[in-house]
Scaffold this motif. Structure first.
Motif, mmCIF file in Angstrom:
data_model
loop_
_atom_site.group_PDB
_atom_site.id
_atom_site.type_symbol
_atom_site.label_atom_id
_atom_site.label_comp_id
_atom_site.label_asym_id
_atom_site.label_seq_id
_atom_site.Cartn_x
_atom_site.Cartn_y
_atom_site.Cartn_z
ATOM 1 N N THR A 145 36.744 39.952 34.075
ATOM 2 C CA THR A 145 36.615 38.877 33.001
ATOM 3 C C THR A 145 37.529 39.423 31.911
ATOM 4 O O THR A 145 37.647 38.786 30.860
ATOM 5 C CB THR A 145 35.377 38.366 32.476
ATOM 6 O OG1 THR A 145 34.271 39.625 32.793
ATOM 7 C CG2 THR A 145 34.612 37.421 33.266
ATOM 8 N N THR A 147 41.588 41.223 31.137
ATOM 9 C CA THR A 147 43.063 41.529 31.849
ATOM 10 C C THR A 147 42.840 42.896 32.327
ATOM 11 O O THR A 147 42.602 43.879 31.506
ATOM 12 C CB THR A 147 44.258 41.172 31.003
ATOM 13 O OG1 THR A 147 44.321 42.134 29.954
ATOM 14 C CG2 THR A 147 44.182 39.903 30.663
ATOM 15 N N SER A 215 30.571 28.964 30.759
ATOM 16 C CA SER A 215 31.930 28.375 30.178
ATOM 17 C C SER A 215 32.723 29.155 29.266
ATOM 18 O O SER A 215 34.079 29.063 29.110
ATOM 19 C CB SER A 215 31.755 26.926 29.972
ATOM 20 O OG SER A 215 30.853 27.215 28.660
ATOM 21 N N HIS A 216 32.139 30.099 28.627
ATOM 22 C CA HIS A 216 32.907 30.646 27.543
ATOM 23 C C HIS A 216 33.900 31.845 28.028
ATOM 24 O O HIS A 216 34.431 32.577 27.404
ATOM 25 C CB HIS A 216 32.215 31.321 26.430
ATOM 26 C CG HIS A 216 31.190 32.429 26.777
ATOM 27 N ND1 HIS A 216 30.195 32.200 27.678
ATOM 28 C CD2 HIS A 216 31.304 33.606 26.687
ATOM 29 C CE1 HIS A 216 29.389 33.484 27.780
ATOM 30 N NE2 HIS A 216 30.077 34.327 27.070
ATOM 31 N N GLN A 218 36.537 33.757 31.234
ATOM 32 C CA GLN A 218 37.463 33.587 31.918
ATOM 33 C C GLN A 218 37.746 34.523 33.161
ATOM 34 O O GLN A 218 37.097 35.587 32.908
ATOM 35 C CB GLN A 218 38.822 33.425 31.149
ATOM 36 C CG GLN A 218 38.675 32.162 30.274
ATOM 37 C CD GLN A 218 39.856 32.337 29.229
ATOM 38 O OE1 GLN A 218 40.529 32.718 29.118
ATOM 39 N NE2 GLN A 218 40.092 30.943 28.886
ATOM 40 N N PRO A 220 40.847 36.401 33.830
ATOM 41 C CA PRO A 220 42.455 36.187 33.037
ATOM 42 C C PRO A 220 43.303 36.764 34.184
ATOM 43 O O PRO A 220 44.520 36.704 33.989
ATOM 44 C CB PRO A 220 42.348 36.711 31.701
ATOM 45 C CG PRO A 220 41.216 37.802 32.006
ATOM 46 C CD PRO A 220 39.982 37.151 32.878
ATOM 47 N N ASP A 223 43.044 33.335 37.037
ATOM 48 C CA ASP A 223 42.285 31.936 37.085
ATOM 49 C C ASP A 223 43.432 30.748 36.675
ATOM 50 O O ASP A 223 43.045 29.529 36.956
ATOM 51 C CB ASP A 223 41.110 32.027 35.968
ATOM 52 C CG ASP A 223 41.691 31.955 34.613
ATOM 53 O OD1 ASP A 223 42.842 32.139 34.455
ATOM 54 O OD2 ASP A 223 40.462 32.214 33.752
ATOM 55 N N GLN A 224 44.716 31.044 36.358
ATOM 56 C CA GLN A 224 45.715 30.174 36.386
ATOM 57 C C GLN A 224 45.922 29.411 37.548
ATOM 58 O O GLN A 224 46.268 28.402 37.860
ATOM 59 C CB GLN A 224 46.993 30.509 35.915
ATOM 60 C CG GLN A 224 47.570 31.951 36.545
ATOM 61 C CD GLN A 224 47.089 32.962 36.134
ATOM 62 O OE1 GLN A 224 46.196 33.212 35.680
ATOM 63 N NE2 GLN A 224 47.784 34.119 36.737
ATOM 64 N N LYS A 228 38.420 28.522 37.189
ATOM 65 C CA LYS A 228 36.988 28.808 37.380
ATOM 66 C C LYS A 228 36.086 27.838 37.627
ATOM 67 O O LYS A 228 35.131 28.396 38.149
ATOM 68 C CB LYS A 228 36.809 29.579 35.870
ATOM 69 C CG LYS A 228 36.675 28.594 34.850
ATOM 70 C CD LYS A 228 36.056 29.315 33.650
ATOM 71 C CE LYS A 228 36.014 28.478 32.549
ATOM 72 N NZ LYS A 228 35.561 28.972 31.255
ATOM 73 N N GLU A 229 36.507 26.699 37.763
ATOM 74 C CA GLU A 229 35.433 25.793 38.025
ATOM 75 C C GLU A 229 34.985 25.779 39.590
ATOM 76 O O GLU A 229 34.185 25.290 40.035
ATOM 77 C CB GLU A 229 35.811 24.449 37.656
ATOM 78 C CG GLU A 229 37.109 23.847 38.683
ATOM 79 C CD GLU A 229 38.327 24.294 38.261
ATOM 80 O OE1 GLU A 229 38.348 25.142 37.132
ATOM 81 O OE2 GLU A 229 39.418 23.829 39.029
#
Ligand SMILES: Cc1cc2nc3c(=O)[nH]c(=O)nc-3n(C[C@H](O)[C@H](O)[C@H](O)COP(=O)(O)O)c2cc1C
Ligand SMILES: CCCCCCC(=O)C(=O)O
Length: 405
Positions: A145, A147, A215-216, A218, A220, A223-224, A228-229
């Motif tokens: 969660t 980089t 939800s807060h 990522q 990183p 996830d682009q 994450k959904e």
């Protein structure tokens, strides 16, 4: 209320107070740790229990299916007892170990575990600082969660340490390629290619809890691409590649990087032989069943270890065989080394420390295991790592008797 319950109650109150201010968080964690008498990894596990929501706790703790592989990873250690030797001058125990061109304080590294910011707001950065302080190498998950650059930088603020990127290969190979190249330019020393997860194991609690990354947070590092959904639902197998192979994939990976490549999630002699023979120049394997989270009813990793060591060392003595699964005590580390492992990794013990006290909690977990390991060496008459031999063990045989190895 008995003493341990009181102790944890005090800790929860302090932790609640700490949540109001980041600046005093570290101090409170340190203070609470001193106050609450955390003596072993089980204390950390118990303390962590009350501090996480059920879906996150279950995600960290559970195994797949009926949890048999998870339980047996732990119980397998009791099939072995230690045969201590005496009168051997253990006044100067030496635990340092070399790997990946560096020295670690004892033969233990942090296994990659996903989404550490669910355990503590500082997540992987706190783990990296504790690892650097303890001089313990750190595996970083593709599903971190934070980089991979920030994780290493967080540890580097304190001192140099070794970082290894755990790799899941995505169907979109370009995403994977970027990840590998970023790790190399950031100064990571190895890729740990996870080989036991072509699909996610059948994790009942994740399904029941409809587990999702909060939800807060990522992912990183990638996830682009994945989004994450999709995390935790059946889309996982659609994004990672379940067609990775000895020939094509390993050679492709080797063509991308000069970093060492290790294979994580090996449990048979046949696969170790293939790893040793691979022209992708594999440095070593991590004998692992993913902490019992993938194939339920898989052999416990301790039960797999001997055949893997034999297969590797009979072909190439320098080929590294590391081990993870079920390590909770210093004597567990000793037993894995006596069965021929070059070193061990720990997953959940770090997550429990992180949950309880961030950097201080992880440092505590590492310190406990180092002290217990050193004590086991001393009480077994082993001054150096090479003194630890299979003859230091007896194994439970038919009828419950123990016979020496
Ligand atoms: C919550 C959690 C997340 C994990 N995430 C990863 C991961 O992202 N990649 C991976 O290769 N292994 C992952 N693992 C497996 C660990 O690297 C390791 O094999 C296992 O935790 C060792 O067992 P132990 O927890 O009993 O020490 C994860 C394990 C746990 C408990
Ligand atoms: C919900 C997706 C999990 C990604 C994989 C992380 C992992 O390896 C694990 O064991 O969990």
């Amino acid at each position: 209320m008995d003493k341990p319950d009181k102790m944890f109650l005090i800790y929860y109150v302090l932790h609640f107070l700490a949540s109001f201010s980041n600046s005093i968080n570290n101090f409170i964690s340190w203070f609470a740790m001193a106050l609450t008498d955390i003596l072993c990894i089980h204390d950390l596990e118990k303390a962590a229990q009350g501090m996480l929501s059920q879906p996150i706790l279950d995600y960290f703790n559970d195994g797949s299916g009926d949890g048999v592989a998870l339980m047996e990873n732990i119980s397998a250690f009791e099939k072995y007892k230690i045969r201590p030797r005496i009168l051997r001058n253990v006044s100067n125990i030496e635990t340092k170990k070399r790997a990946l061109g560096s020295t670690m304080s004892f033969p233990l590294a942090i296994a990659p575990t996903a989404m550490q910011c669910m355990a503590h707001e500082e997540g992987e950065k706190a783990t990296a600082r504790a690892a650097a302080r303890a001089n313990v190498f750190m595996g970083v998950s593709t599903f971190a969660t934070t980089t991979l650059e920030d994780i290493k930088q967080s540890g580097d603020c304190l001192c140099d340490n070794v970082y290894m990127l755990q790799l899941y290969i995505f169907k979109d190979r370009h995403t994977t390629e970027i990840l590998v190249k970023r790790a190399e330019s950031a100064g990571y020393k190895a890729i740990l290619l996870t080989c036991d997860t072509p699909r996610l194991g059948n994790r009942h609690s994740m399904i029941r809890n409809n587990f999702r990354l909060p939800s807060h947070l990522q992912l990183p590092n990638f996830d682009q691409y994945i989004g994450k959904e999709k995390l935790g639902d059946v889309k996982y197998p659609n994004t990672t590649d379940d067609n990775i192979t000895w020939d094509e994939t390993l050679l492709w990976l080797r063509s991308l990087t000069k970093m060492e490549i290790w294979l994580k999630g090996i449990s048979t002699a046949e696969d170790v032989e293939l790893a040793v023979q691979s022209s992708a120049n594999i440095t070593g394997v991590i004998v692992s069943n993913h902490g019992g989270r993938q194939l339920d009813s898989a052999l416990s990793t301790l039960d797999s270890l001997s055949e893997c060591v034999k297969a590797a060392k009979s072909k190439d003595k320098s080929f590294q065989v590391w081990f993870d699964g079920g390590i909770r005590k210093g004597c567990d580390i000793f037993k894995a080394l006596a069965l021929g492992a070059d070193g061990v990794m720990i997953g959940r013990a770090v997550l429990w420390g992180l949950t309880m006290g961030g950097e201080e909690g992880v440092f505590k977990a590492l310190s406990i295991l180092k002290a217990e390991f050193e004590l086991t060496m001393a009480l077994s008459g082993c001054r150096t790592l090479s003194d630890i031999k299979s003859s230091n063990l007896a194994r439970k045989a038919e009828g419950g008797f123990f016979t020496r190895l």
